[in-house]
Design a protein around this motif. Structure first.
Motif, short mmCIF file in Angstrom:
data_model
loop_
_atom_site.label_atom_id
_atom_site.label_comp_id
_atom_site.label_asym_id
_atom_site.label_seq_id
_atom_site.Cartn_x
_atom_site.Cartn_y
_atom_site.Cartn_z
N ALA A 1 15.85 -18.78 42.50
CA ALA A 1 17.14 -19.30 42.93
C ALA A 1 17.10 -19.73 44.39
O ALA A 1 17.83 -20.62 44.81
N VAL A 2 16.21 -19.11 45.18
CA VAL A 2 16.10 -19.42 46.60
C VAL A 2 14.99 -20.43 46.86
O VAL A 2 15.16 -21.37 47.66
N TYR A 3 13.85 -20.28 46.19
CA TYR A 3 12.67 -21.07 46.54
C TYR A 3 12.19 -22.01 45.44
O TYR A 3 11.27 -22.80 45.65
N GLY A 4 12.74 -21.91 44.25
CA GLY A 4 12.31 -22.80 43.19
C GLY A 4 11.17 -22.23 42.36
O GLY A 4 10.97 -21.01 42.29
N SER A 5 10.41 -23.11 41.74
CA SER A 5 9.39 -22.73 40.78
C SER A 5 8.32 -21.82 41.40
O SER A 5 8.11 -21.82 42.61
N ASP A 6 7.68 -21.05 40.52
CA ASP A 6 6.50 -20.22 40.81
C ASP A 6 6.84 -18.81 41.26
O ASP A 6 5.95 -17.95 41.30
N ALA A 7 8.10 -18.52 41.63
CA ALA A 7 8.42 -17.21 42.20
C ALA A 7 8.85 -16.22 41.13
O ALA A 7 9.82 -15.49 41.30
N LEU A 8 8.12 -16.16 40.00
CA LEU A 8 8.49 -15.24 38.93
C LEU A 8 8.19 -13.79 39.31
O LEU A 8 9.00 -12.89 39.06
N ALA A 9 7.04 -13.55 39.90
CA ALA A 9 6.68 -12.19 40.31
C ALA A 9 7.20 -11.87 41.69
O ALA A 9 7.41 -10.70 42.03
N GLY A 10 7.41 -12.89 42.52
CA GLY A 10 7.90 -12.67 43.87
C GLY A 10 7.36 -13.69 44.84
O GLY A 10 6.80 -14.73 44.44
N VAL A 11 7.51 -13.38 46.12
CA VAL A 11 7.17 -14.30 47.19
C VAL A 11 6.37 -13.55 48.25
O VAL A 11 6.70 -12.41 48.60
N VAL A 12 5.33 -14.19 48.76
CA VAL A 12 4.59 -13.69 49.92
C VAL A 12 4.75 -14.73 51.02
O VAL A 12 4.32 -15.87 50.87
N THR B 1 3.05 -16.11 41.62
CA THR B 1 3.40 -15.60 42.95
C THR B 1 3.50 -16.79 43.90
O THR B 1 2.53 -17.52 44.08
N LEU B 2 4.67 -16.97 44.49
CA LEU B 2 4.87 -18.08 45.42
C LEU B 2 4.41 -17.67 46.81
O LEU B 2 4.83 -16.63 47.33
N VAL B 3 3.54 -18.48 47.42
CA VAL B 3 3.02 -18.19 48.76
C VAL B 3 3.62 -19.19 49.74
O VAL B 3 3.55 -20.41 49.53
N LEU B 4 4.22 -18.65 50.82
CA LEU B 4 4.86 -19.47 51.84
C LEU B 4 4.17 -19.27 53.18
O LEU B 4 3.63 -18.18 53.45
N LEU B 5 4.22 -20.28 53.99
CA LEU B 5 3.75 -20.21 55.37
C LEU B 5 4.93 -20.59 56.26
O LEU B 5 5.39 -21.73 56.24
#
Length: 971
Positions: free
Chosen positions: A154-165, A113-117
């Motif tokens: 495709a938008v954020y790169g590695s780690d976003a297999l399950a999604g993005v928070v 799960t990719l975590v963004l701030l």
């Protein structure tokens, strides 16, 4: 972390009148992306600005109002109620735990799960998952949280297999705001206190804004003894490592069975030897399981539950500074800085000292003990010893995470609909772990010497005895330790064998990215919008364990070795929104969404991710959407370079003649030894026939060693989503979204055969000690025995597993007109706000096993209900807002150890928890609020293989009914 005086004074000064607060609350909690028309915005999941919030990938939004309404100041607690989320580490995680809080979409693991701030990657905190710590995000500063479920590489790169928070913060605040909150359970424990200050101002005629935030949070810990259902360890029926010490029976040099204490139900005698009173008399070990009131049971097992935390103590300081300034009418400067000092602790039962060796002529050996030792075939051999070291104290770990994230960048409006931006981000986290009250292996050996080693036996003038001259030359502070019985020991002896140690983990990340967005051409159906970009990211990591920790000179925790690593990635990406048709007979709009990303890693080489999807707007009421995404995850630094860390996973030794399941011994043909081939393999491995010797596995947790693998490749996932957004014109204010998802992760990175247990099972399935299932040329034997014949396992990371999951998400938002109730009074509101979110899980298959509808599998330790729902209802009473929230989890199968084979598992009943909360706007300046969580005081369900505290403390509430009040002053 107790600050009662500060709490009381601060609360009194800001909460006068709060005690009279009635049931209050806010607007509905969650909103799935809906059809609200606004100016062009960027929604998480794409870098192209759109005219609405309706993305082609499902996006759930947690609003600021929802966060305020829950009264929750821990971000993970808010996210964990989302049906799309399988709870990760939280405030209630004690063992396993590392002091962090994580989010886990779809149960694929926090590392997926990719975590963004504010759209930028956060800095990882600990080595295990290389995931950010959600404790570093100040909940009071959040404007909204956007959750994209489904691959987004495709938008954020590695780690976003399950999604993005994506946590989107308030960055344009004007004024001054103070907020404080206090909470306590109905049992009078679990107190929490927060105090936040937010201030902001425009300057230079409105061209710029500066916003500053400071927040303080303090939480008291709650021990398992404070809840009856958690006071006795039921998952393992207690521990064989008891309080009085024990000699383990060794098949090659066995003891003669000795009588157990009167009343022992499991056996009248045992070849495992324990000690009574002051350690002068030897008895057989009574292996009765612990159940009910431990004081009423005659057993030598140890109840390890009481010293564990149900809710861990914590204290943290959050600071944030955000600014933006329009340098010209077309160029803007922005800056963000976040600093967090987060301190957490967890506490475990005293050190389970195992596999220590006691000389036959130890200076504290009494005639009774000497007679038992002399009865062995080799009477002068060292005895294999274990003891729960309660006199040294409970094992305490403190975690201090200091994180700093800084971002600066320029935004350029280039005209003609084109925009560009460039951003640099620097992040650093320093994670310090300190462990107290462990036991030093070398010092314990020195303190338990024998007479033949030169140690001096106790005398009248020297009641504690003396260490040998050779030992004193190495350890001048050596004091002998009496290993027998549960009598008092000299404090100097306890201090000598005690081992405290400190580890340090440092992550650093540098990121530079640049983006260009605009319209490349106009088609009959509209503009073709594109986003193009470049990113360079460099990650470095170092784990520096204490010397004793790295050397394994400890008993109560696992040996961990130093690890350092670095990799960099250079990425290029492109996205496009292509309108195909507009205002045609079969629909208002049909369009495509395309995207591709090329990533070149120094660790694994080039990786490609892409997406293809679109939307079909039939009319104002109905819209269909769908997306296919190929996502990727590069192995993190720890997965690549882990150096053989020690662990103790629970598993059953196939060579044991007795297997204890749910407290009941299973003897003979029911064990794996009923297979002659297994029996022969065990005999060759152990050097004796385990059936003839009556070998019994001494511990349910088997020492294992875990290695990284620098030859790993990336994980890849294929995600399919398809859904509809329906806003029927014949029902005002009703929005329904229904989305199907299917995620398949290939080359899933995991220890060989799924972990140490799987590695052991694969070896015993092959029964070939030289085969790849049992031997690795770089590591050695994967399954082997130590000198006492106890099973040991080595395993390493590989790209062999596969995980697949699918299901359906349903969201219903409705604002029911209530004008008939409001009338002309002006007091009652005119709408009832309702939000329903449901996830229906179709399957969750890991390595061919479907875990849907189960909880408590050893290799997962997560709950995967068939479906999960959250319902929120809100209504206004003049200046008072009220909200009712319910979360429902259906019954699940309690698998315990799924590897035990076929058969049904006991069930865990359904679980419903309710929350009442609200706020009262006294005037434009003063607002007070409060609420009750777990309104009906629902106890959690107990499970066989509990991750923590006899239950799953992140899925079920462990504190019970909980009250909180708070207030806000705005100027």
């Amino acid at each position: 972390m107790k600050t009662q005086t500060v709490r009381g004074r601060l609360l009194a000064s800001t909460m006068i009148g709060g005690a009279a607060l009635m049931a209050l609350s806010s607007a509905p909690a969650y909103a799935q992306d809906g059809p609200t028309q606004v100016e062009a915005i960027v929604v998480t999941g794409s870098r192209i600005a759109r005219q609405d919030y309706i993305a082609n990938s499902p996006v759930a939004t947690v609003s600021e109002e929802r966060i305020e309404a829950t009264g929750t100041v821990n971000v993970e607690a808010i996210l964990n109620t989302l049906p799309q989320v399988v709870p990760g580490f939280s405030a209630n995680s004690n063992n396993p735990a590392d002091g962090t809080a994580t989010v886990d979409l779809r149960g694929l693991g926090p590392q997926r799960t990719l975590v963004l701030l504010n759209g930028h990657r956060m800095t990882p905190a600990t080595k295990a998952f290389s995931s950010p710590d959600l404790n570093t995000i100040p909940a009071s500063l959040i404007e909204r949280v956007e959750v994209v479920t489904g691959g987004a590489s495709a938008v954020y790169g590695s780690d976003a297999l399950a999604g993005v928070v994506n946590f989107i913060m308030k960055d344009d605040f004007q004024g001054l705001e103070f907020q404080t909150q206090y909470g306590m359970s109905s049992r009078g424990d679990g107190e929490t206190f927060t105090l936040n200050a937010l201030m902001g101002a425009n300057f230079d005629g409105g061209r710029g804004n500066l916003t500053a935030f400071a927040g303080y949070y303090d939480r008291d810990g709650v021990l398992s003894t404070e809840r009856d259902w958690a006071a006795v360890a039921t998952s393992a029926n207690g521990s064989l490592t008891g309080l009085r010490g024990r000699f383990d029976n060794v098949a090659l040099n066995p003891f003669t069975s000795q009588p157990t204490v009167a009343g022992c139900a499991s056996s009248a005698s045992s070849p495992n030897i324990t000690f009574r009173n002051n350690g002068t008399t030897a008895f057989g070990f009574c292996n009765d399981p612990i159940a009910g009131d431990p004081d009423s049971i005659i057993t030598d097992r140890y109840n390890f539950a009481p010293t564990n935390y149900l809710s861990t103590p914590a204290e943290r300081l959050n600071l944030a500074f955000l600014g933006n300034y329009d340098i010209t009418d077309n160029v803007g400067l922005r800056m963000e800085a976040f600093y967090t000092d987060s301190r957490n602790a967890n506490q475990l039962a005293p050190t389970p000292l195992t596999a220590a060796l006691i000389p036959f002529d130890n200076i504290f050996v009494t005639p009774s003990i000497a007679a038992v030792l002399a009865g062995r075939p080799n009477p002068t051999a060292d005895a294999v010893y274990r003891r729960r070291m309660a006199d040294v104290g409970a094992r305490l770990q403190t975690h201090n995470n200091k994180t700093f994230d800084f971002t600066t960048g320029l935004d350029w409006d280039m005209g003609s609909g084109w925009n560009a931006d460039a951003t640099y981000t620097y992040g650093r986290s320093e994670f310090t772990d300190t462990t107290f009250n462990d036991i030093s292996r070398s010092r314990f050996a020195a303190a338990t010497e024998g007479l033949s080693d030169g140690a001096v036996a106790p005398t009248v003038g020297n009641p504690n005895g003396s260490c040998s001259a050779a030992t004193l030359a190495i350890f001048p502070d050596c004091v002998p330790y009496n290993p027998f019985g549960d009598g008092a020991r000299p404090q100097a002896a306890l201090d000598f064998i005690r081992q405290n140690f400190t580890d340090n983990t440092i992550f650093e990340r540098h990121t530079f990215n640049a983006n260009l967005t605009g319209s490349v051409m106009t088609l009959p159906a509209g503009d073709v919008a594109v986003a193009l970009g470049f990113e360079r990211r460099e990650d470095s990591f170092s784990f520096n364990p204490d010397a004793a920790h790295a050397a394994g000179d400890i008993f109560g925790f696992n040996q961990e070795r130093a690890v350092t690593g670095y990799y960099a990635v250079t990425e290029w990406y492109g996205e496009a929104l292509v309108p195909l048709f507009r205002d045609v007979p079969f629909g208002q709009y049909v369009g495509l969404e395309l995207g591709v990303r090329y990533s070149d890693y120094t660790s694994i080489g080039p990786v490609r991710s892409y997406k293809f999807g679109g939307e079909w707007q039939f009319n104002d009421d109905l819209r269909l959407r769908g997306m296919y995404q190929r996502a990727s995850r590069a192995p993190n630094l720890f997965e690549l370079f882990q150096a053989g860390d020690q662990g103790f996973p629970p598993m059953t030794d196939p060579c044991s003649t007795v297997i204890v399941t749910n407290g009941n011994p299973n003897n003979g043909p029911g064990t794996a030894l009923g297979d002659p081939a297994v029996r022969a393999f065990c005999t060759a491995q152990m050097g004796f026939d385990p059936v003839t010797a009556g070998y019994v596995q001494p511990n349910s947790q088997i020492e294992s060693f875990f290695y990284g693998n620098p030859d790993l490749s990336e994980e890849v996932s294929d995600t399919y989503t398809a859904g509809l957004v329906w806003s029927p014109s014949f029902i005002d204010n009703l929005d329904i979204t229904l989305d199907w998802y299917d995620i398949s992760v290939e080359d899933y990175i995991a220890p060989l055969a799924g972990g140490a247990t799987g590695t052991m099972q694969a070896c015993f399935a092959s029964l070939n000690a030289a085969g790849p299932e049992c031997f690795n040329s770089n590591i050695g034997a994967l399954v082997y025995r130590d000198a006492t014949s106890e099973l040991k396992v080595r395993t390493y990371n590989v790209n062999v597993s596969q995980l697949e999951t699918d299901g359906v998400d349903l969201t219903v938002n409705y604002r029911a007109p209530m004008g008939w109730l409001a009338g002309d009074s002006g007091f009652f509101g005119d709408t009832l706000r309702m939000n329903l979110m449901v996830n229906f899980l179709g399957s969750y298959v890991l390595d061919g096993i479907d875990y849907k509808g189960t909880i408590g599998a050893y290799n997962l330790n997560i709950g995967l209900p068939d479906w999960k729902a959250n319902l929120s209802l809100g209504y206004d009473f003049g200046p008072v807002e009220v909200n009712w929230t319910s979360m429902f989890v259906p019954s699940m199968a309690d698998q315990g150890d799924i590897f035990e084979g076929a058969g049904s598992y006991p069930g865990v009943d359904s679980y419903t928890i309710h929350e009442l909360q609200g706020r009262w706007a006294i005037n434009d300046t003063v607002e007070i609020y409060g609420g009750i969580r777990n309104l009906f005081d629902q106890d959690p369900h107990l499970i066989t293989n509990a991750p923590d505290g006899n239950t799953d403390p992140n899925l079920y509430d462990v504190l019970g009914r909980y009250f909180y009040i708070g207030g806000r002053l705005r100027y």
